[in-house]
Design an enzyme around this catalytic site. Sequence first.
Site, short mmCIF file in Angstrom:
data_model
loop_
_atom_site.label_atom_id
_atom_site.label_comp_id
_atom_site.label_asym_id
_atom_site.label_seq_id
_atom_site.Cartn_x
_atom_site.Cartn_y
_atom_site.Cartn_z
N ASP A 106 0.34 -7.61 1.21
CA ASP A 106 0.71 -6.22 1.48
C ASP A 106 2.22 -6.04 1.49
O ASP A 106 2.77 -5.28 2.29
CB ASP A 106 0.10 -5.71 2.79
CG ASP A 106 0.16 -4.19 2.91
OD1 ASP A 106 0.12 -3.52 1.86
OD2 ASP A 106 0.27 -3.68 4.03
N HIS A 113 0.81 -1.22 0.00
CA HIS A 113 0.00 0.00 0.00
C HIS A 113 0.85 1.27 0.00
O HIS A 113 0.35 2.35 -0.32
CB HIS A 113 -0.98 0.00 1.19
CG HIS A 113 -0.35 0.25 2.53
ND1 HIS A 113 -0.03 -0.77 3.40
CD2 HIS A 113 0.02 1.40 3.15
CE1 HIS A 113 0.50 -0.25 4.50
NE2 HIS A 113 0.54 1.06 4.38
N SER A 165 4.83 2.22 8.12
CA SER A 165 4.49 1.10 7.26
C SER A 165 5.65 0.73 6.34
O SER A 165 6.22 1.58 5.65
CB SER A 165 3.27 1.43 6.40
OG SER A 165 2.10 1.48 7.19
#
Length: 392
Positions: free
Chosen positions: A171, A141, A247
């Site tokens: 992911d 993402h 992230s």
Amino acid sequence: MNDDNIKDANWENVKDDEAKIKFVNSKKRSNIKKIASLFCVVLVAAVSGGISGAYVINKKQASKIYTPDNRMLVEPKQDKSEAKDKSESTKENSITEVAETVGPAVVGISNKSEGYFGLQDAGSGSGVIIDSNGYIVTNYHVVQGADKITVKLSSNKILNASVLGADQRSDLAVIKVDAKNLPVVRFGDSSKVKVGDTAIAIGNSLGEQFAGSVTAGIISALNRKIEYNGSIYKVIQTDAAINPGNSGGPLCDLQGNVIGINSLKIGANLNAEGMGFAIDINEAKDIIKSLMNSGKVSRPYLGISGESVVSEDDKIQGVYIEQVEKNSGAGVAGIKPTDIIMQVDGKKVRDVSDIEEIIESHKIGEKVEAEIWRDGKTIKVEVVLSELKGNK
């Protein structure tokens, strides 16, 4: 000779004998006794001192024992408070060492997309360098939909990056920059991680302004299953702060091994503090390798979608089939909508995630047996697993 003459003669002899005997003075005899007594006292004191000294030395030596296995010195037990202070100090030093060791291999990633006024910032995140020739792991993402990706190294040097491979389901993504001799991270074995272990997160919290932020906590839970965008993630839960921008960054143990790839999105819908999640590195290793080698991840696929159901009498429990993909293994095997899959590969299933977990333990082209409830009857079908297409 008469008796008187005899007595006189004897008396003269006695006198002569006495003249030959030397008598010791009583004062001299007393001094010798005193000297002897003093000598005994000194001797006893010396012996006692020797015994006491030997006891003390032996006691000290007994507190330091060389083990027969490795001849390493075993130190005496410490006071609990001292041991605690030493433990806390070691812990703090270890976190510092991890930050200094891993930090240089953590990068900031900027996602830019074309807009009305040209390239616009679409988001940012972190990544970890896994190969000195410029291979970097991050979250899917973080780079999703990017028209341009830039990477900022710990040296503040900014480089353009290209996407080698991305996998929406896990992911994860691998990107590459044109550089050599870069610092790299070391992957650990997440199966050895225990609840309560120290966890250290490194990344660009809230963007480049707070690049290289280090947060620490503990491992809160293992093998959590979190659903996001229709996919089930096996993740590590931690209370180390993971913020927007973290992230794609690493979650490390005290030895500086990467045990997870942080992902804020996975737990974003929980809206809770002290609950961060990282993709288990043992789950990620093969995916990362596939993305580096072929740019994609090949997965076996059954070819159905559905939901969990249970009959009123609890006799029928499984996955109610809502849709079957054409030409998939399930479609070819004759599985239909309204069927209920109760078992796969001899194992009971309660929901789609159970089926996926069983399927992923197989390879594309292998066969699995599915037990199905249809029109009041139980039937068994053999399914040849097909390949999952795209990033589903």
